[in-house]
Scaffold this motif. Structure first.
Motif, short mmCIF file in Angstrom:
data_model
loop_
_atom_site.label_atom_id
_atom_site.label_comp_id
_atom_site.label_asym_id
_atom_site.label_seq_id
_atom_site.Cartn_x
_atom_site.Cartn_y
_atom_site.Cartn_z
N GLN A 62 0.90 -1.29 -0.04
CA GLN A 62 0.01 0.17 -0.02
C GLN A 62 0.73 1.40 0.10
N VAL A 63 1.77 1.23 0.76
CA VAL A 63 2.75 2.37 0.81
C VAL A 63 3.64 2.35 -0.36
N ALA A 64 4.03 1.69 -0.91
CA ALA A 64 4.79 1.68 -2.18
C ALA A 64 4.08 2.28 -3.23
N ARG A 65 2.63 1.83 -3.36
CA ARG A 65 1.83 2.42 -4.39
C ARG A 65 1.66 3.87 -4.05
N GLU A 66 1.48 4.37 -2.90
CA GLU A 66 1.14 5.52 -2.64
C GLU A 66 2.45 6.52 -3.01
N LEU A 67 3.53 5.77 -2.63
CA LEU A 67 4.72 6.76 -3.08
C LEU A 67 5.33 6.30 -4.50
N ARG A 68 4.45 5.72 -5.29
CA ARG A 68 4.77 5.32 -6.44
C ARG A 68 6.33 4.81 -6.81
N ILE A 69 6.64 3.83 -5.93
CA ILE A 69 7.93 3.18 -6.07
C ILE A 69 7.77 1.71 -5.95
N THR A 70 8.78 1.01 -6.26
CA THR A 70 8.73 -0.45 -6.08
C THR A 70 8.55 -1.08 -4.65
N PRO A 71 7.83 -2.09 -4.48
CA PRO A 71 7.80 -2.56 -3.00
C PRO A 71 9.41 -2.76 -2.53
N GLY A 72 10.48 -3.32 -3.57
CA GLY A 72 11.52 -3.59 -3.11
C GLY A 72 12.49 -2.42 -2.72
N THR A 73 12.32 -1.36 -3.39
CA THR A 73 12.80 0.17 -3.03
C THR A 73 12.30 0.58 -1.55
N LEU A 74 11.07 0.39 -1.28
CA LEU A 74 10.51 0.61 -0.19
C LEU A 74 10.98 -0.30 1.06
N THR A 75 11.11 -1.54 0.79
CA THR A 75 11.37 -2.58 1.73
C THR A 75 12.84 -2.14 2.00
N THR A 76 13.79 -1.69 1.10
CA THR A 76 15.23 -1.26 1.61
C THR A 76 15.10 0.05 2.50
N MET A 77 14.24 0.85 2.02
CA MET A 77 14.13 2.47 2.86
C MET A 77 13.36 2.14 4.43
N VAL A 78 12.41 1.01 4.49
CA VAL A 78 11.83 0.65 5.58
C VAL A 78 12.94 0.02 6.56
N ASN A 79 13.73 -0.67 5.90
CA ASN A 79 14.93 -1.37 6.75
C ASN A 79 15.67 -0.26 7.29
N HIS A 80 16.18 0.89 6.68
CA HIS A 80 16.87 2.00 7.34
C HIS A 80 16.10 2.83 8.34
N LEU A 81 14.50 2.93 8.00
CA LEU A 81 13.82 3.59 9.16
C LEU A 81 13.60 2.76 10.27
N VAL A 82 13.64 1.33 10.18
CA VAL A 82 13.51 0.65 11.08
C VAL A 82 14.76 0.78 12.17
N ARG A 83 15.86 0.75 11.49
CA ARG A 83 17.42 0.86 12.27
C ARG A 83 17.44 2.19 12.68
N LYS A 84 16.97 3.19 12.27
CA LYS A 84 16.85 4.62 12.95
C LYS A 84 15.90 5.00 13.66
N ASP A 85 15.03 3.88 14.22
CA ASP A 85 13.99 4.00 15.05
C ASP A 85 12.70 4.81 14.75
N TYR A 86 12.62 5.00 13.37
CA TYR A 86 11.30 5.70 13.01
C TYR A 86 9.82 5.03 12.73
N VAL A 87 10.51 3.61 12.23
CA VAL A 87 9.27 2.91 11.88
C VAL A 87 9.43 1.37 12.42
N GLN A 88 8.28 1.06 12.54
CA GLN A 88 8.19 -0.61 13.21
C GLN A 88 7.29 -1.48 12.38
N ARG A 89 7.79 -2.53 12.03
CA ARG A 89 7.12 -3.76 11.54
C ARG A 89 6.01 -4.31 12.56
N ILE A 90 4.86 -4.41 12.21
CA ILE A 90 3.86 -4.98 13.07
C ILE A 90 3.40 -6.44 12.38
N ARG A 91 3.66 -7.41 13.13
CA ARG A 91 3.22 -8.75 12.54
C ARG A 91 1.89 -8.96 12.84
#
Length: 157
Positions: A62-91
């Motif tokens: 959903q987020v990748a579609r909204e940003l108009r980027i590929t899911p793979g590109t977003l996953t890389t960005m999310v990994n950085h944002l999780v490491r920097k403590d801005y985003v969390q993955r909720i299972r």
């Protein structure tokens, strides 16, 4: 005032304004970021935080579609944002493979700061305009958005 033809000088002036304003928005956003407490995050990452939102837990797709980027590109960005403590993955409790994205406390702070910047920018932009003028501007921006949507293929096309 009808649709259609616009003389060259007017088109050139409007193009110059659009180009200048776009550049200025990006420059001011980046400067505001560099002088804030959030020096470790890029403007693209801020826009990802904004798309993830404080108000719903969206999936990566959903987020990748909204940003108009590929899911793979977003996953890389999310990994950085999780490491920097801005985003969390909720299972999901039902299916551990199903992951939604949420903002941490730090992510919510960035979200609010970015939202405030854009709110002030829009209020300044619309200052002293009546409803009819705002409708004309909104129509022009929708025309521009439609042109850009058509002119620029997205990852899922």
């Amino acid at each position: 005032m009808g649709g259609g033809y616009m003389d060259y000088a007017t088109a050139k002036r409007i193009n110059q304004l659009l180009t200048t304003v776009y550049g200025d928005i990006v420059r001011v956003e980046e400067l505001a970021l560099r002088t804030s407490q959030f020096k470790d995050i890029s403007i693209k990452e801020v826009h990802a935080v904004d798309a993830i939102s404080m108000y719903e837990h969206k999936t990566t797709s959903q987020v990748a579609r909204e940003l108009r980027i590929t899911p793979g590109t977003l996953t890389t960005m999310v990994n950085h944002l999780v490491r920097k403590d801005y985003v969390q993955r909720i299972r999901s409790d039902d299916d551990r493979r199903f992951v939604r994205l949420g903002l941490t406390r730090r992510g919510r702070l960035v979200y609010r700061a970015h939202e405030s910047f854009h709110r002030k920018m829009v209020e300044s932009f619309a200052k002293d305009m009546d409803d009819e003028q705002l409708q004309i501007i909104e129509k022009a921006l929708l025309n521009l958005e439609a042109f850009l949507e058509f002119a620029s293929p997205t990852p899922d096309r």
